[in-house]
Design a protein around this motif. Structure first.
Motif, short mmCIF file in Angstrom:
data_model
loop_
_atom_site.label_atom_id
_atom_site.label_comp_id
_atom_site.label_asym_id
_atom_site.label_seq_id
_atom_site.Cartn_x
_atom_site.Cartn_y
_atom_site.Cartn_z
N PHE A 42 -6.72 8.89 4.66
CA PHE A 42 -6.64 10.30 5.04
C PHE A 42 -5.63 10.58 6.15
CE2 PHE A 42 -10.66 10.07 2.77
CZ PHE A 42 -10.49 11.15 1.91
N LYS A 43 -4.85 9.55 6.49
CA LYS A 43 -3.63 9.81 7.26
C LYS A 43 -2.53 10.36 6.35
CE LYS A 43 -4.27 6.28 10.86
NZ LYS A 43 -3.81 4.93 11.34
N LEU A 44 -2.62 9.98 5.06
CA LEU A 44 -1.63 10.42 4.09
C LEU A 44 -2.01 11.74 3.42
CD1 LEU A 44 -1.03 6.95 2.36
CD2 LEU A 44 0.42 8.04 4.07
N MET A 45 -3.30 12.03 3.42
CA MET A 45 -3.78 13.26 2.77
C MET A 45 -5.02 13.74 3.50
SD MET A 45 -5.09 13.76 -1.17
CE MET A 45 -3.47 13.83 -1.90
N LEU A 362 -7.97 -16.01 -3.13
CA LEU A 362 -7.01 -15.05 -3.68
C LEU A 362 -7.20 -13.73 -2.93
CD1 LEU A 362 -4.99 -14.13 -5.98
CD2 LEU A 362 -7.05 -13.45 -7.24
N ASN A 363 -6.09 -13.06 -2.60
CA ASN A 363 -6.21 -11.76 -1.94
C ASN A 363 -5.17 -10.80 -2.49
OD1 ASN A 363 -3.78 -11.42 0.09
ND2 ASN A 363 -4.46 -13.55 0.32
N ALA A 364 -5.49 -9.51 -2.40
CA ALA A 364 -4.57 -8.45 -2.81
C ALA A 364 -4.72 -7.29 -1.85
CB ALA A 364 -4.86 -8.03 -4.25
N LYS A 365 -3.60 -6.65 -1.53
CA LYS A 365 -3.61 -5.52 -0.58
C LYS A 365 -2.75 -4.39 -1.13
CE LYS A 365 -2.26 -8.46 2.68
NZ LYS A 365 -2.73 -9.78 2.29
N LEU A 366 -3.23 -3.15 -0.93
CA LEU A 366 -2.50 -1.97 -1.37
C LEU A 366 -1.94 -1.24 -0.15
CD1 LEU A 366 -1.64 0.19 -3.46
CD2 LEU A 366 -3.93 1.20 -3.17
N PHE A 367 -0.63 -0.98 -0.17
CA PHE A 367 0.03 -0.25 0.92
C PHE A 367 0.65 1.03 0.36
CE2 PHE A 367 0.15 -4.74 1.94
CZ PHE A 367 -0.21 -4.78 3.28
N MET A 368 0.60 2.09 1.15
CA MET A 368 1.25 3.34 0.78
C MET A 368 1.94 3.92 2.01
SD MET A 368 -1.42 5.32 -1.73
CE MET A 368 -2.00 4.60 -3.26
N ASP A 369 3.15 4.43 1.82
CA ASP A 369 3.85 5.11 2.91
C ASP A 369 4.69 6.23 2.31
OD1 ASP A 369 6.11 3.86 1.80
OD2 ASP A 369 6.01 2.18 3.18
N ASN A 370 5.67 6.70 3.04
CA ASN A 370 6.46 7.84 2.57
C ASN A 370 7.63 7.43 1.66
OD1 ASN A 370 7.97 6.59 4.50
ND2 ASN A 370 8.44 8.44 5.67
N LYS A 371 7.75 6.13 1.38
CA LYS A 371 8.84 5.66 0.52
C LYS A 371 8.36 5.02 -0.78
CE LYS A 371 12.11 4.78 4.30
NZ LYS A 371 12.95 3.75 4.97
N SER A 372 7.24 4.34 -0.73
CA SER A 372 6.77 3.61 -1.90
C SER A 372 5.29 3.26 -1.75
CB SER A 372 7.57 2.32 -2.08
OG SER A 372 7.33 1.44 -1.00
N PHE A 373 4.73 2.78 -2.86
CA PHE A 373 3.44 2.10 -2.72
C PHE A 373 3.61 0.68 -3.24
CE2 PHE A 373 2.97 4.53 -6.72
CZ PHE A 373 2.63 3.53 -7.61
N ARG A 374 2.86 -0.23 -2.65
CA ARG A 374 3.08 -1.66 -2.89
C ARG A 374 1.76 -2.39 -2.95
NH1 ARG A 374 3.79 -5.73 1.06
NH2 ARG A 374 3.97 -4.09 2.66
#
Length: 674
Positions: A42-45, A362-374
């Motif tokens: 909710f920093k992004l929306m 095993l690990n996985a992480k989701l990142f979102m910013d103003n350029k891409s999501f990864r």
């Protein structure tokens, strides 16, 4: 002043501890942990933006409809959406727990979601507990947190007669062929933990209740003992001998007698249906026992988790090392080998093998910013395996490949680079590690011999010169080609007739290449193909002669590179040093040259390239192209091994005009749903 500062520090520490309470509730032996960080989301929306989005409106509308209430905001659910929520599970040989830890902002609002006549909860102090109507899950909450747990008993657990006996569980089976019900029951009721264990005191050995006549005859009380007669040369059969044979239990029952008995049983009105109804009833009773047992276990587990008496997952170094404060969501699995072990009982004998030996967390992480999501993934290896992979991945892509990539027209590409010699040297070790346990300890010597034999037969140095281990595959576009094919038609007399037809197909325009330092073997193969009319030659460009192939495949060798492609024009351009590539962007150059594996999909270059007739018509094509226009480039890449962790990233760019990745993702979902 010092007292004020001290008090303020204590208050701050208390609040920080309170904020971390939920992760402290997760036990150290949790198998999987998933996290959604509401504060980062909710920093992004803003919450208001979410409520007004397509997904938000859909969620609120459907929830209002199903609960017959009017929700206008996700905050009406009483959940603190700006805090971190967790999912975790625990595995055992008997039961699997799936659990959720959710922060509560307004307990009364949450309770309004579940209040009705059928669902009632109990309260003890500030803690409320509700068992769901089907008794398969429990919800516990207070003013700060909610805990939800559901449990499923492992079917393989009660396949063990000793364990099923301990808890008073029968193994009920109905087999139509023999029409029998089988059960194994308990002998010791002191171990039963259900409220109504219903333990029957009988032999724990499986009992077979037969509902069909046996093929062996039943011996009557007045049956006489077998009478042995001396052998004679005569084949005379007397009435006395016949009578003895009928009563002799050493003789097989006459076929007619067995047939009549079974026939009588089979024709009895509703006999099979009655037995099946009995089986269904018995099965339902045993399922009810298992459900009550699961509820007892879930209740104890929920109390233990809610009270925080277990050691926390924070003590697990592998878990804490996988965390990243900037991630939107995270997933951590304690061990791939343990994951395999959890499902391996379903594989029988094959399930006992350690096929995932050496693969740890095993690990996985989701990142979102103003350029891409990864999405970033990481796999922890054993040190021995990590050392092997470091040797195998010690190679970069051939730089000569880069001039054959045109970023302006390429729909996508994929590359990889490994050290073939190192791979062949490490292969026997990896083979034994993976399949050695699969074959069993008795096969250790055979596995050693097989590994040595592979090393002996393969000349790693020679093979690595023929195929160095790097390759690049590029799709430069789509072309429509008229294809000739054979079909069949039928005349009025239904006689089959072969007909040659044509149709248009859209096919990829591709170019594939790999490095080769020693091409002598490849040249011999080409010569053999030409002599056998498998290959045709046009100078130094060769064509594979395959009539059934929908595309023409050409290949050639130039500058230590073996090229394959389906465009004769491109092949001629490569041969004459006039290839139209060499328009590689800086980002794509870095992606290819710095990573052992890379992948690109350029959605923008695909817009309008697929004929409407092949994707469902004009309307579907318009929607398809509209979605592509709103998409950015999608990338995948491997990262260098750090320590004993191998990792990779998947990322997608955001086109201009979108504020950030989350809002962009929401717009894609809305566009696709229209």
């Amino acid at each position: 002043m010092k007292k004020i500062l001290f008090s303020f520090s204590l208050l701050l520490l208390f609040n920080l501890a309170k904020a971390q309470d939920l992760v402290k509730k997760i036990p150290a032996d949790a198998f999987t942990v998933a996290t959604i960080k509401g504060d980062n989301v909710f920093k992004l929306m803003f919450v208001k933006d979410f409520n007004e989005s397509f997904l938000g409106k859909k969620l609120l509308t459907e929830t209002s409809k199903s609960l017959d209430k009017n929700f206008t905001s996700i905050e009406d659910f009483g959940i603190n959406v700006e805090k971190t929520m967790y999912y975790f599970n625990q595995l055992s040989d008997s039961i699997i727990y799936n659990c959720f830890l959710i922060p509560i902002k307004d307990a009364k609002k949450f309770e309004s979601l579940i209040e009705n006549k059928e669902k009632k909860f109990t309260q003890q102090g500030n803690i409320r507990t509700m068992v769901m109507p089907d008794s398969t899950s429990i919800i516990k909450w207070d003013n700060n947190m909610l805990y939800f747990v559901t449990g499923s008993i492992s079917s393989s657990f009660f396949a063990d007669s000793a364990k099923s006996a301990r808890y008073g569980i029968k193994d009920i089976r109905f087999m139509h062929d023999d029409a029998m019900v089988t059960d194994s029951v308990a002998v010791d009721s002191t171990y039963a933990t259900t409220d109504e264990p219903m333990v029957e005191t009988v032999d724990a050995t499986p009992i077979v209740e037969k509902v069909k006549a046996e093929k062996k005859p039943v011996v009557k009380k007045n049956a006489r003992k077998p009478v042995r007669t001396k052998k004679t040369g005569k084949k005379k059969t007397t009435k006395k001998a016949k009578k003895i044979a009928e009563n002799d239990t050493d003789f097989d029952q006459p076929v007619a007698l067995a047939t009549d008995t079974v026939s009588d049983m089979a024709t009895a009105p509703g006999m099979i249906d009655k037995q099946y109804d009995t089986y269904q009833q018995e099965r339902a009773e045993q399922d009810a026992k298992k459900k009550r047992l699961a509820l007892v276990w879930m209740t104890a587990q929920a109390d233990q988790i809610f009270n925080g008496t277990d050691k926390s997952i924070e003590s697990n170094k592998s878990y804490t090392a996988s965390l990243d404060n900037k991630a939107i969501a995270e997933l951590w699995v304690s061990s791939l080998q343990d994951a395999y072990n959890a499902i391996s009982p379903n594989f029988g004998t094959y399930g006992k093998a350690g096929l995932m030996k050496g693969y740890r967390s095993l690990n996985a992480k989701l990142f979102m910013d103003n350029k891409s999501f990864r999405i970033s993934t990481g796999l922890e290896l054993s040190q021995e395996q990590a050392d092997s992979y470091k040797k195998i991945l010690n190679r970069k892509l051939n730089k000569k490949f880069l001039k054959y990539v045109n970023s302006e027209k390429a729909l996508g590409f994929m590359s990889y680079s490994i050290d073939t010699k190192a791979y062949l040297e490490e292969f026997p070790k990896l083979l034994k590690q993976t399949y050695g346990s699969f074959m069993g300890a008795k096969m250790d010597e055979e596995m050693d011999l097989a590994a040595d034999l592979i090393s002996l037969l393969l000349d790693e140095e020679a093979v690595s010169k023929v195929i160095k281990g790097d390759a690049l595959f590029v799709i430069n576009g789509l072309n429509t080609k008229e294809i000739t094919y054979t079909s069949y038609e039928y005349d009025d007399d239904y006689k089959q007739k072969e007909v040659t037809k044509t149709k248009n197909e859209t096919l990829p325009d591709f170019l594939f290449m790999f490095s080769s330092e020693d091409t002598r073997l490849i040249n011999k193969l080409i010569k053999y193909g030409v002599n056998k009319n498998f290959v045709s030659a046009e100078g130094t460009i060769y064509k594979i002669m395959e009539k059934k192939s929908p595309i023409d495949i050409y290949f050639q060798i130039k500058d230590g590179i073996v090229f394959f492609g389906n465009s004769l024009t491109e092949m001629q351009g490569i041969q004459n040093n006039q290839y139209s590539g060499n328009k590689l962007s800086k980002m794509h150059k870095q992606l290819l040259s710095r990573n052992n594996f890379s992948f690109l999909f350029n959605a923008q270059n695909l817009v309008g390239k697929v004929p409407a007739s092949e994707i469902g018509g004009e309307e579907t094509a318009k929607k398809f192209n509209s979605t592509l226009e709103k998409m950015g480039n999608i990338y995948m890449k491997s990262n260098p091994i750090k320590g004993n962790v191998v990792s990779a990233d998947i990322s997608a760019e955001i086109p201009n005009g979108h504020e950030n990745a989350l809002k962009y993702l929401f717009s894609l979902i809305e566009n696709a749903a229209k």
